[in-house]
Design an enzyme around this catalytic site. Structure first.
Site, PDB file in Angstrom:
ATOM      1  N   GLY A   1      -8.382 -56.640  -8.601  1.00 37.00           N
ATOM      2  CA  GLY A   1      -9.340 -56.752  -9.707  1.00 37.00           C
ATOM      3  C   GLY A   1     -10.723 -56.255  -9.333  1.00 37.00           C
ATOM      4  CB  CYS A   2     -12.877 -56.975  -6.417  1.00 35.02           C
ATOM      5  SG  CYS A   2     -12.885 -58.764  -6.685  1.00 35.02           S
TER       6      CYS A   2
END
Length: 155
Positions: free
Chosen positions: A43-44
């Site tokens: 996600g990051c």
């Protein structure tokens, strides 16, 4: 403690991939400060890629972008180089900025309660005041939503 919308963000200094980052050095430009949990996680990585891909448009709107997490400077430098981020990453291992912006939350991770960074984004206007915030961010479409907001800012 949390900073209220439209109130001045206290000046801060932090270690970043570009050397010492000082908020007051960005006066006269808008600033997107996005907090994310961890370097090199799916996600990051996607969130960083989205800000990277829109970076030229943020710059055209008179806005800088900076990522913040608790990872070490070394981790940030590797992550930034690998992902070719054109913006700096701030290392906040002692959670000074995380606490200033109130992004440390209890989260469920594999059925356990863990304390971590809630994915959040803040826009600081040219005068150094908090213009907008997003908390509990979902990555898809988020960077574009931030850009859309920044593009409509007057000050």
């Amino acid at each position: 403690m949390s900073i209220e919308l439209n109130s001045k963000v206290p000046d801060f200094t932090a270690a970043s991939t570009g050397g010492e980052f000082k908020l007051s050095a960005h006066k006269g430009k808008s600033l997107v400060l996005y907090f994310y949990p961890k370097d090199n996680t799916p996600g990051c990585t996607t969130e960083g890629e989205n800000f990277r891909d829109l970076y030229a448009q943020f710059q055209a709107a008179g806005c800088d972008v900076v990522g913040v997490s608790r990872d070490s400077l070394k981790s940030h430098e590797n992550f930034k180089a690998k992902m070719e981020f054109p913006f700096e990453l701030i290392s906040d291992p002692d959670e000074t900025l995380c606490n200033l912006f109130d992004v440390m939350k209890m989260k469920n991770m594999y059925g356990k309660q863990v304390r971590g960074v809630e994915r959040s984004t803040f826009v600081i206007n040219k005068k150094g005041a908090l213009a907008q915030e997003w908390r509990g961010v979902k990555v898809p479409g988020h960077a574009q939503a931030v850009l859309d907001f920044v593009s409509t800012m007057k000050d």
